[in-house]
Enzyme design. Structure first.
Site, PDB file in Angstrom:
ATOM      1  CB  CYS A  80     -13.388  35.786  26.110  1.00  0.00           C
ATOM      2  SG  CYS A  80     -12.927  36.180  27.812  1.00  0.00           S
ATOM      3  CB  CYS A  84     -13.396  39.263  27.494  1.00  0.00           C
ATOM      4  SG  CYS A  84     -12.023  38.205  27.906  1.00  0.00           S
ATOM      5  CG  ASP A  85     -15.723  39.983  24.440  1.00  0.00           C
ATOM      6  OD1 ASP A  85     -14.934  40.822  24.906  1.00  0.00           O
ATOM      7  OD2 ASP A  85     -15.403  39.172  23.556  1.00  0.00           O
TER       8      ASP A  85
END
Lengths: 213, 322
Positions: free
Chosen positions: B148, B151-152
């Site tokens: 992701c 997200c990261d």
């Protein structure tokens, strides 16, 4: 500081908060100058004005250090959500719950105010059987769409067993802590500082891990 | 600053309420299916743990007719507002733990003990990220291995990351990551599958390099990702790329487990459907990335959801159950 929440979003949040049953308290600790302290305080104010059942209490992390210790608030900006009786139910946020995390913040308010459906009886029984202290840290980023679910599940566990404490930790604000816990992907769930879960896991996965501790 | 998706808490309908059509899944397929079903007059509900489906993993959408470019979260908001405008209940509070068929009704069993019953059901749970299945991938998950980018990405500020894959998602992830990382290397086993318009934009991103016809053999590292072992397919030469992380964007695997005892799946676990999105279980339809159709696109998922709803409506009319 001007309001953080745009009016259209505020209107939607207000409509959700209208279903609150019991009052809750947001007990917020800040020194007024830390990274995102001002923004977090503003966000909490923006939310609190949307429903009279939300009581916002702002504390100085230095002057009120004893109280911060009582509620185990170790990081600022940080806050706990207290129930209608002013009891700490183990629901804590460290860092600003903005971005996607606004959803876990609102979920915590709604759940502690008694506005959400009950848990399945079997799941509830398993939560209540937990008989040792459990500390759950959920590392998140504000751009992570899967993180609020993990935070919400951790908080639910805490609400239903006084031995369980659950904390959302915004990884960008607490970078050093994220390094210590080797966080490079979120949501990262750390239980009792030794066991880990990755991703937005169902409550059964949390319980399976806790029961193995 | 806010990606607001929480729904008003709704208790699932009492067990004696039977919907005509329930969309299980909150992505384009499920939401569009619900929209079309409701407009046909069917009593309709959406059951979804998360709204938006895989749109939640992307930033901008540029290939959806009517929008030259639109932020993915805004597109989700528009979908949800449209569905809400028809007063379709959306249940997001609890996950579905089982799908059963009792006589002519589908029964969704929820994590919180609730039940939702429906005469027809749309399986639209989409997919989850596909793994590379190379040594080191599982061991270093969340230690530099990520699925992701949205997200990261912040964890890789100033670092070198590899993106595995050659489709739109991989190239978009590389461009997102390039805002944080010092350097991004796209590694793909064959030629690009991404749209030419996206590849044209990629050329303008200076800190992204590309290695095509290159196979990833393993992900190396002790406590976290340190390097990626690769093989050049042209000459067979193996080498290592030093890297702090790898983002795997090689497509999805279908989230079909809940339906495995009810419908026919192909050897990839995808639900087999006909031209009207019908499965081999009467009254059960499937749409979007959970099915065997090969093109994973928002507009296709949405269209399949619509087809499923129209087919379900015709089915109920024919049975005379509404």
């Amino acid at each position: 500081m001007p309001k953080l929440i745009p009016q259209d979003v505020a209107d939607q949040i207000k409509s959700i908060l209208a279903d609150m049953k019991d009052p809750i308290t947001l007990l917020y600790f800040s020194d007024g100058k830390c990274q995102t302290c001002v923004e977090t305080g503003q966000l909490l104010e923006d939310i609190a004005v949307l429903n009279p059942k939300i009581n916002l209490v702002v504390k100085d992390s230095v002057a009120d250090a004893d109280e911060a210790k009582k509620y185990d608030v170790r990081r600022i900006p940080g806050f706990v959500v207290l129930d209608k009786d002013g009891h700490d139910r183990g629901v804590k946020f460290s860092g600003i719950p903005a971005g996607h995390e606004i959803n876990s913040f609102l979920a915590a308010i709604m759940e502690l105010s008694g506005a959400t459906p009950a848990l399945d009886a079997d799941v509830l029984a398993r939560i209540r059987k937990i008989d040792k202290p459990v500390d759950i840290k959920v590392f998140v980023t504000l751009s992570c769409p899967h993180c609020p679910g993990a935070v919400q599940t951790a908080h639910l566990l805490a609400m239903h067993n006084p031995l369980v404490k659950a904390e959302m930790i915004e990884a960008q604000t607490f970078q050093e802590m994220s390094r210590v816990y080797k966080v490079s992907g979120v949501p990262k769930i750390v239980v009792n500082d030794k066991e880990e879960l990755l991703g937005d896991q169902p409550i059964e996965s949390f319980l399976n891990l806790i029961e193995r501790l | 600053m806010f990606n607001f998706t929480i729904e008003k808490p709704k208790k699932p309908a009492a067990s004696d309420v039977v919907y005509d059509f329930v969309a299980l899944g909150g992505g384009p397929a499920g939401l569009n299916g619900a929209l079309y079903a409701r407009r046909k007059g069917l009593s309709t509900a959406v059951v979804a743990h998360e709204l938006g489906g895989q749109l939640r993993n992307t930033h901008a959408v540029e290939n959806y007719l009517g929008f030259e470019t639109i932020d993915a979260s805004e597109l989700i908001d528009r979908y949800v507002a449209h569905v809400r405008s028809l007063e379709i209940p959306i249940f997001t509070q609890s996950r579905v733990i089982a799908v059963e068929k009792e006589d002519d009704l589908f029964v969704l069993r929820l994590e919180d003990g609730g039940r939702i019953r429906s005469r027809t059901l749309l399986a639209a749970l989409g997919g989850s990220p596909r793994r590379l299945d190379v040594p080191g991938e599982l061991r270093l998950a969340s230690k530099g291995v990520s699925y992701c980018a949205t997200c990261d990405a912040p964890f890789f500020k100033g670092m070198h990351v590899v993106v595995a894959g050659g489709g739109n998602s991989a190239v978009e992830a590389a461009m997102d990551l390039a805002k944080w990382a010092s350097r991004v290397t796209i590694v793909h086993r064959s030629r690009f599958r991404a749209d030419q318009t996206i590849l044209d934009r990629l050329k303008d991103v200076k800190n992204v390099s590309v290695m095509l016809e290159t196979q990833i053999l393993s992900i190396e590292g002790t406590d976290r990702v340190e390097s990626i072992r690769i093989r050049n397919k042209a000459d067979g030469i193996e080498s290592s790329i030093p890297a702090d992380g790898i983002f795997i964007e090689i497509g999805t695997i279908p989230n079909s487990a809940l339906f495995s005892s009810l419908v026919k799946l192909n050897d990839r676990g995808e639900i087999v459907v006909d031209g009207q999105q019908r499965t081999d279980c009467e009254g059960l339809y499937a749409a979007g990335d959970i099915t065997e159709q090969p093109f994973r696109q928002i507009v296709i998922a949405a269209a399949e959801g619509a087809k499923a709803a129209l087919a379900a409506s015709a089915h109920l009319n024919m049975k005379g159950t509404r």
